[in-house]
Design an enzyme around this catalytic site. Sequence first.
Site, short mmCIF file in Angstrom:
data_model
loop_
_atom_site.label_atom_id
_atom_site.label_comp_id
_atom_site.label_asym_id
_atom_site.label_seq_id
_atom_site.Cartn_x
_atom_site.Cartn_y
_atom_site.Cartn_z
N LYS A 119 -1.44 -57.35 54.28
CA LYS A 119 -1.58 -56.56 53.05
C LYS A 119 -2.28 -55.23 53.27
O LYS A 119 -2.01 -54.27 52.54
CB LYS A 119 -2.27 -57.37 51.96
CG LYS A 119 -1.39 -58.50 51.44
CD LYS A 119 -2.01 -59.27 50.30
CE LYS A 119 -1.06 -60.38 49.89
NZ LYS A 119 -1.54 -61.19 48.79
N GLU A 203 -9.95 -55.05 46.88
CA GLU A 203 -9.26 -54.16 45.95
C GLU A 203 -10.10 -54.05 44.69
O GLU A 203 -10.83 -54.97 44.34
CB GLU A 203 -7.89 -54.75 45.54
CG GLU A 203 -6.79 -54.49 46.53
CD GLU A 203 -5.47 -55.10 46.10
OE1 GLU A 203 -5.37 -55.64 44.97
OE2 GLU A 203 -4.54 -55.05 46.90
N ARG A 294 11.28 -61.58 51.39
CA ARG A 294 12.08 -62.82 51.37
C ARG A 294 12.72 -62.98 50.00
O ARG A 294 12.42 -62.20 49.09
CB ARG A 294 11.16 -64.01 51.62
CG ARG A 294 9.99 -63.99 50.61
CD ARG A 294 9.13 -65.20 50.67
NE ARG A 294 7.86 -65.02 49.98
CZ ARG A 294 7.66 -65.23 48.68
NH1 ARG A 294 8.66 -65.61 47.90
NH2 ARG A 294 6.47 -65.04 48.14
P1 ADP Z 1 7.14 -65.83 44.62
O1 ADP Z 1 6.37 -64.65 45.13
O2 ADP Z 1 8.52 -65.97 45.11
O3 ADP Z 1 6.98 -65.92 43.18
P2 ADP Z 1 5.13 -67.74 45.29
O4 ADP Z 1 3.99 -66.80 45.49
O5 ADP Z 1 5.13 -68.65 44.13
O6 ADP Z 1 6.49 -67.00 45.37
O7 ADP Z 1 5.29 -68.58 46.62
C1 ADP Z 1 6.41 -69.37 46.83
C2 ADP Z 1 6.08 -70.46 47.79
O8 ADP Z 1 5.72 -69.91 49.03
C3 ADP Z 1 4.90 -71.30 47.37
O9 ADP Z 1 5.17 -72.61 47.80
C4 ADP Z 1 3.74 -70.70 48.12
O10 ADP Z 1 2.73 -71.65 48.31
C5 ADP Z 1 4.41 -70.30 49.41
N1 ADP Z 1 3.81 -69.13 50.05
C6 ADP Z 1 3.93 -67.85 49.64
N2 ADP Z 1 3.30 -67.01 50.48
C7 ADP Z 1 2.75 -67.77 51.46
C8 ADP Z 1 1.96 -67.49 52.62
N3 ADP Z 1 1.59 -66.26 52.97
N4 ADP Z 1 1.59 -68.53 53.38
C9 ADP Z 1 1.94 -69.78 53.04
N5 ADP Z 1 2.68 -70.10 51.97
C10 ADP Z 1 3.08 -69.13 51.18
P1 ADP Z 2 0.00 -63.33 46.57
O1 ADP Z 2 0.37 -62.79 47.91
O2 ADP Z 2 -0.76 -64.58 46.64
O3 ADP Z 2 1.16 -63.35 45.64
P2 ADP Z 2 -0.90 -60.93 45.20
O4 ADP Z 2 -1.60 -59.84 45.92
O5 ADP Z 2 0.53 -60.71 44.90
O6 ADP Z 2 -1.06 -62.27 46.02
O7 ADP Z 2 -1.68 -61.26 43.86
C1 ADP Z 2 -1.36 -62.38 43.09
C2 ADP Z 2 -1.88 -62.20 41.67
O8 ADP Z 2 -3.31 -62.01 41.66
C3 ADP Z 2 -1.35 -60.99 40.94
O9 ADP Z 2 -0.10 -61.24 40.32
C4 ADP Z 2 -2.45 -60.69 39.94
O10 ADP Z 2 -2.36 -61.51 38.80
C5 ADP Z 2 -3.71 -61.06 40.71
N1 ADP Z 2 -4.26 -59.89 41.39
C6 ADP Z 2 -4.13 -59.57 42.69
N2 ADP Z 2 -4.76 -58.42 42.99
C7 ADP Z 2 -5.32 -57.98 41.84
C8 ADP Z 2 -6.12 -56.84 41.48
N3 ADP Z 2 -6.47 -55.93 42.39
N4 ADP Z 2 -6.53 -56.71 40.19
C9 ADP Z 2 -6.17 -57.64 39.28
N5 ADP Z 2 -5.43 -58.71 39.54
C10 ADP Z 2 -4.99 -58.91 40.81
#
Ligand code: ADP
Ligand code: ADP
Length: 475
Positions: A119, A203, A294
């Site tokens: 990230k 962040e 993906r």
């Molecule tokens: P989307 O971003 O497609 O909405 P999710 O964040 O819900 O997906 O993740 C989809 C699946 O992938 C979940 O089972 C989550 O636990 C898994 N997953 C996502 N990112 C990672 C990661 N960096 N490492 C391990 N598992 C992950």
């Molecule tokens: P992941 O890889 O697990 O999907 P993300 O970086 O996409 O992680 O963040 C997942 C969720 O966490 C976001 O959809 C948001 O709701 C919350 N989030 C992440 N970063 C921030 C931020 N800087 N400020 C507020 N909410 C955040």
Amino acid sequence: MSTASIKKVLIANRGEIALRLVRACAEQNIRSVAVYTEPDRYGLFVKRASEAYSLGSDPLAGYLDPLRIVNLAVETGCDAIHPGYGFLSENPELARLCEEKNILFIGPSAEVIQRMGDKTQARLAMMQAGVPVTPGSEGNLADIEEAVTEAKRIGYPVMVKATSGGGGRGIRRCDDEPELRKQFPRVISEATKAFGSAEVFMEKCIVNPKHIEVQVLADSLGNVIHLYERDCSIQRRNQKLIEIAPSPQIDNELRDKLGQLAVTAAEAVGYVSAGTVEFLLSGEDVYFMEMNTRIQVEHTITEQITGVDIVREQLRIAEGKPLSYQQQDISYRGYAMQLRINAEDPKNDFLPSFGRITHYYAPGGPGVRVDTAIYTGYEIPPYFDSMCLKLVVWSLTWEETVARAQRAIDDMRLHGIRTTAHYYQQILQHEEFQNKEFDTSFVTKHPELSKYSDKKHPSDVALALSAAIAAYAGL
Ligand code: ADP
Ligand code: ADP
Ligand code: MG
């Protein structure tokens, strides 16, 4: 760039997404090879694939072993591997091994996966491309003292995040220094356990933002388009529950701006295949958050509003063919909504509820799509994700879409386990949701919604009884 014709795909995943991929192959006369670990022996994706091979008795190890999977693809005569989501989908090693063994990886290059999976690197790439990112630390944080200094500079509240995080894990909000000192080591330990990396960064916490993400498609000839956005603001603990396309909360000007930013982001990193650029939205301010390299869980709703089969496009792209569409060919119609039906008990702090599905009747009728691999008699194994069904509805207007989602939940029978279906019914009935006024704080703001009355949703005994009667009567 040469084109190939894919004839056989190994599907390196399980459950509903594996079945989604088997179906995409079947529609294009491509053979599919399922792989499974023993708890999944009776999985529907195993039954429906053209061929299936066991990856051994350990529930997880096989799904997480890139070398074993690529070797199996070679042995079974596959030309390509689709990784789905989760598992190895964002593991650059799988993509690299595919390249080495002359198997097409249905996704971007190992380099792009690596770069966007980190990230802090992704943030750097976006800053260079002129895409606005959430204010934050320049790179990873060396220790708590650096974290404290950075937080002072950025301003509380801040988010400490796992650099290789995903699935909503490894993210903690800190409102002041004592909390930062407490949470910082927790994120490190969570990140180490879940992602095998202790790297964390910071962040600024965008308070009560909307999560808006844009679907992109890019081919190997340099064409990049977007398929508009999805609103994933209905979340619990940073995990998506309900997704909507297009966002009912933004206007066309912002919509076009987000689409453009996502295309710029994809172009900047030489992206190829389907991907998603995630943004946080606060008022009119847009911040890049991360890119998922993906297919995404909620790709379904984009398919419903645009008519584009995203998996089919992924296959074409992997073959080296141009996209089937140019940007001007893409339009959207109506609203689609996806409800992630999880095997969890909302009344008991969303505790996982695995076990045998004693009775399942799929909802149907106009505008309803169900992506699931469950069936009556199927036993949900406890080793994997709790999501067991994606209920997707589509209709021309927002009001009709909300009503259709309610009707579809009522239409469904899913007995033997606890699910989030009736909790979603409460959200769908809520005024703020219906008035299109919600952000990522909605679920926390309304704890009462998980305390709904069970009149319509009887006890375990009554459930078992009604399931038995239904089964007997063939309902
Ligand atoms: P989307 O971003 O497609 O909405 P999710 O964040 O819900 O997906 O993740 C989809 C699946 O992938 C979940 O089972 C989550 O636990 C898994 N997953 C996502 N990112 C990672 C990661 N960096 N490492 C391990 N598992 C992950
Ligand atoms: P992941 O890889 O697990 O999907 P993300 O970086 O996409 O992680 O963040 C997942 C969720 O966490 C976001 O959809 C948001 O709701 C919350 N989030 C992440 N970063 C921030 C931020 N800087 N400020 C507020 N909410 C955040
Ligand atoms: Mg995310």
